[in-house]
Scaffold this motif. Sequence first.
Motif, PDB file in Angstrom:
ATOM      1  N   ILE A  76       0.835  -1.204   0.000  1.00  0.00           N
ATOM      2  CA  ILE A  76       0.000   0.000   0.000  1.00  0.00           C
ATOM      3  C   ILE A  76       0.867   1.250   0.000  1.00  0.00           C
ATOM      4  O   ILE A  76       0.605   2.207  -0.730  1.00  0.00           O
ATOM      5  N   GLU A  77       1.912   1.259   0.799  1.00  0.00           N
ATOM      6  CA  GLU A  77       2.813   2.411   0.840  1.00  0.00           C
ATOM      7  C   GLU A  77       3.516   2.614  -0.492  1.00  0.00           C
ATOM      8  O   GLU A  77       3.710   3.747  -0.934  1.00  0.00           O
ATOM      9  N   GLU A  78       3.878   1.536  -1.143  1.00  0.00           N
ATOM     10  CA  GLU A  78       4.528   1.647  -2.453  1.00  0.00           C
ATOM     11  C   GLU A  78       3.570   2.231  -3.480  1.00  0.00           C
ATOM     12  O   GLU A  78       3.956   3.073  -4.296  1.00  0.00           O
ATOM     13  N   GLN A  79       2.317   1.815  -3.442  1.00  0.00           N
ATOM     14  CA  GLN A  79       1.334   2.357  -4.376  1.00  0.00           C
ATOM     15  C   GLN A  79       1.064   3.827  -4.104  1.00  0.00           C
ATOM     16  O   GLN A  79       0.870   4.614  -5.028  1.00  0.00           O
ATOM     17  N   ARG A  80       1.058   4.217  -2.846  1.00  0.00           N
ATOM     18  CA  ARG A  80       0.839   5.626  -2.500  1.00  0.00           C
ATOM     19  C   ARG A  80       1.984   6.512  -2.944  1.00  0.00           C
ATOM     20  O   ARG A  80       1.775   7.647  -3.357  1.00  0.00           O
ATOM     21  N   SER A  81       3.183   6.000  -2.829  1.00  0.00           N
ATOM     22  CA  SER A  81       4.344   6.849  -3.086  1.00  0.00           C
ATOM     23  C   SER A  81       4.842   6.807  -4.522  1.00  0.00           C
ATOM     24  O   SER A  81       5.616   7.660  -4.916  1.00  0.00           O
ATOM     25  N   SER A  82       4.417   5.834  -5.297  1.00  0.00           N
ATOM     26  CA  SER A  82       4.960   5.733  -6.653  1.00  0.00           C
ATOM     27  C   SER A  82       4.263   6.706  -7.599  1.00  0.00           C
ATOM     28  O   SER A  82       3.094   7.001  -7.476  1.00  0.00           O
ATOM     29  N   ASP A  83       5.047   7.195  -8.531  1.00  0.00           N
ATOM     30  CA  ASP A  83       4.539   8.069  -9.570  1.00  0.00           C
ATOM     31  C   ASP A  83       4.363   7.217 -10.817  1.00  0.00           C
ATOM     32  O   ASP A  83       5.326   6.881 -11.500  1.00  0.00           O
ATOM     33  N   TRP A  84       3.150   6.841 -11.084  1.00  0.00           N
ATOM     34  CA  TRP A  84       2.849   5.875 -12.127  1.00  0.00           C
ATOM     35  C   TRP A  84       3.230   6.375 -13.518  1.00  0.00           C
ATOM     36  O   TRP A  84       3.461   5.592 -14.414  1.00  0.00           O
ATOM     37  N   PHE A  85       3.258   7.678 -13.729  1.00  0.00           N
ATOM     38  CA  PHE A  85       3.516   8.222 -15.051  1.00  0.00           C
ATOM     39  C   PHE A  85       4.898   8.850 -15.159  1.00  0.00           C
ATOM     40  O   PHE A  85       5.148   9.649 -16.046  1.00  0.00           O
ATOM     41  N   SER A  86       5.803   8.479 -14.293  1.00  0.00           N
ATOM     42  CA  SER A  86       7.135   9.089 -14.336  1.00  0.00           C
ATOM     43  C   SER A  86       7.955   8.634 -15.540  1.00  0.00           C
ATOM     44  O   SER A  86       8.858   9.323 -15.966  1.00  0.00           O
ATOM     45  N   ALA A  87       7.631   7.485 -16.095  1.00  0.00           N
ATOM     46  CA  ALA A  87       8.407   6.958 -17.214  1.00  0.00           C
ATOM     47  C   ALA A  87       8.027   7.592 -18.559  1.00  0.00           C
ATOM     48  O   ALA A  87       8.750   7.440 -19.531  1.00  0.00           O
ATOM     49  N   ILE A  88       6.909   8.306 -18.596  1.00  0.00           N
ATOM     50  CA  ILE A  88       6.504   8.932 -19.853  1.00  0.00           C
ATOM     51  C   ILE A  88       6.548  10.442 -19.699  1.00  0.00           C
ATOM     52  O   ILE A  88       6.357  10.975 -18.609  1.00  0.00           O
ATOM     53  N   ASN A  89       6.776  11.136 -20.794  1.00  0.00           N
ATOM     54  CA  ASN A  89       6.840  12.594 -20.712  1.00  0.00           C
ATOM     55  C   ASN A  89       5.435  13.186 -20.841  1.00  0.00           C
ATOM     56  O   ASN A  89       4.465  12.480 -21.090  1.00  0.00           O
ATOM     57  N   SER A  90       5.312  14.459 -20.688  1.00  0.00           N
ATOM     58  CA  SER A  90       4.001  15.111 -20.666  1.00  0.00           C
ATOM     59  C   SER A  90       3.284  15.001 -22.016  1.00  0.00           C
ATOM     60  O   SER A  90       2.059  14.911 -22.065  1.00  0.00           O
ATOM     61  N   GLU A  91       4.040  14.997 -23.106  1.00  0.00           N
ATOM     62  CA  GLU A  91       3.419  14.875 -24.425  1.00  0.00           C
ATOM     63  C   GLU A  91       2.761  13.498 -24.592  1.00  0.00           C
ATOM     64  O   GLU A  91       1.632  13.389 -25.067  1.00  0.00           O
ATOM     65  N   GLU A  92       3.463  12.477 -24.157  1.00  0.00           N
ATOM     66  CA  GLU A  92       2.905  11.129 -24.222  1.00  0.00           C
ATOM     67  C   GLU A  92       1.693  10.989 -23.305  1.00  0.00           C
ATOM     68  O   GLU A  92       0.726  10.304 -23.637  1.00  0.00           O
ATOM     69  N   LEU A  93       1.751  11.654 -22.155  1.00  0.00           N
ATOM     70  CA  LEU A  93       0.629  11.621 -21.225  1.00  0.00           C
ATOM     71  C   LEU A  93      -0.603  12.281 -21.825  1.00  0.00           C
ATOM     72  O   LEU A  93      -1.727  11.776 -21.673  1.00  0.00           O
ATOM     73  N   GLN A  94      -0.427  13.390 -22.533  1.00  0.00           N
ATOM     74  CA  GLN A  94      -1.547  14.060 -23.188  1.00  0.00           C
ATOM     75  C   GLN A  94      -2.179  13.166 -24.255  1.00  0.00           C
ATOM     76  O   GLN A  94      -3.397  13.115 -24.391  1.00  0.00           O
ATOM     77  N   ILE A  95      -1.355  12.463 -25.005  1.00  0.00           N
ATOM     78  CA  ILE A  95      -1.872  11.547 -26.017  1.00  0.00           C
ATOM     79  C   ILE A  95      -2.636  10.407 -25.360  1.00  0.00           C
ATOM     80  O   ILE A  95      -3.718  10.024 -25.810  1.00  0.00           O
ATOM     81  N   LEU A  96      -2.091   9.917 -24.276  1.00  0.00           N
ATOM     82  CA  LEU A  96      -2.730   8.814 -23.563  1.00  0.00           C
ATOM     83  C   LEU A  96      -4.085   9.212 -22.989  1.00  0.00           C
ATOM     84  O   LEU A  96      -5.051   8.440 -23.031  1.00  0.00           O
ATOM     85  N   LEU A  97      -4.186  10.428 -22.475  1.00  0.00           N
ATOM     86  CA  LEU A  97      -5.410  10.874 -21.819  1.00  0.00           C
ATOM     87  C   LEU A  97      -6.363  11.636 -22.729  1.00  0.00           C
ATOM     88  O   LEU A  97      -7.443  12.047 -22.296  1.00  0.00           O
ATOM     89  N   ALA A  98      -6.000  11.832 -23.974  1.00  0.00           N
ATOM     90  CA  ALA A  98      -6.858  12.558 -24.917  1.00  0.00           C
ATOM     91  C   ALA A  98      -8.107  11.729 -25.235  1.00  0.00           C
ATOM     92  O   ALA A  98      -8.054  10.499 -25.283  1.00  0.00           O
ATOM     93  N   PRO A  99      -9.230  12.408 -25.428  1.00  0.00           N
ATOM     94  CA  PRO A  99     -10.444  11.667 -25.770  1.00  0.00           C
ATOM     95  C   PRO A  99     -10.302  10.988 -27.134  1.00  0.00           C
ATOM     96  O   PRO A  99      -9.628  11.496 -28.031  1.00  0.00           O
ATOM     97  N   VAL A 100     -10.922   9.867 -27.236  1.00  0.00           N
ATOM     98  CA  VAL A 100     -10.850   9.094 -28.476  1.00  0.00           C
ATOM     99  C   VAL A 100     -11.780   9.725 -29.503  1.00  0.00           C
ATOM    100  O   VAL A 100     -12.934  10.022 -29.233  1.00  0.00           O
ATOM    101  N   GLN A 101     -11.252   9.931 -30.677  1.00  0.00           N
ATOM    102  CA  GLN A 101     -12.058  10.486 -31.768  1.00  0.00           C
ATOM    103  C   GLN A 101     -12.487   9.343 -32.656  1.00  0.00           C
ATOM    104  O   GLN A 101     -11.660   8.663 -33.251  1.00  0.00           O
ATOM    105  N   SER A 102     -13.766   9.113 -32.678  1.00  0.00           N
ATOM    106  CA  SER A 102     -14.256   7.997 -33.476  1.00  0.00           C
ATOM    107  C   SER A 102     -14.502   8.447 -34.910  1.00  0.00           C
ATOM    108  O   SER A 102     -14.873   9.596 -35.174  1.00  0.00           O
ATOM    109  N   LYS A 103     -14.268   7.559 -35.820  1.00  0.00           N
ATOM    110  CA  LYS A 103     -14.489   7.845 -37.233  1.00  0.00           C
ATOM    111  C   LYS A 103     -15.842   7.274 -37.609  1.00  0.00           C
ATOM    112  O   LYS A 103     -16.125   6.100 -37.356  1.00  0.00           O
ATOM    113  N   VAL A 104     -16.647   8.102 -38.181  1.00  0.00           N
ATOM    114  CA  VAL A 104     -17.970   7.665 -38.638  1.00  0.00           C
ATOM    115  C   VAL A 104     -17.885   7.386 -40.120  1.00  0.00           C
ATOM    116  O   VAL A 104     -17.511   8.231 -40.921  1.00  0.00           O
TER     117      VAL A 104
END
Length: 108
Positions: A76-104
């Motif tokens: 539990i302490e490890e989960q609280r203290s770890s930074d899950w997104f430290s391995a990716i940069n902010s640009e990659e994080l934005q792509i990961l969290l961007a809403p999905v654009q569906s093609k019609v």
Amino acid sequence: MVRQFEQLYTHMLPAIDSKKNEFHLYGYPTVTNEAIWTYCVQKKWRKKDILAMRMHEMAHDILHVSSAEFMTFTQIEEQRSSDWFSAINSEELQILLAPVQSKVVIQK
């Protein structure tokens, strides 16, 4: 107060070391004396006045720590203290969290 904690740690070292060796015997070779001490201070004794505790109470608590409760605490302490997104940069994080654009696709 830090000095008193260091003295308590030194006095409790035989019990802590015994518990560490027990964990190693059970197949947890990465457990350290400091981790056991931290567990006791932060979990076992968090609502107690540690400086007012008797030595035999502290030794009893240390020697009766189960591997299950200790490992649960450390996970539990490890989960609280770890930074899950430290391995990716902010640009990659934005792509990961961007809403999905569906093609019609319209078929005629």
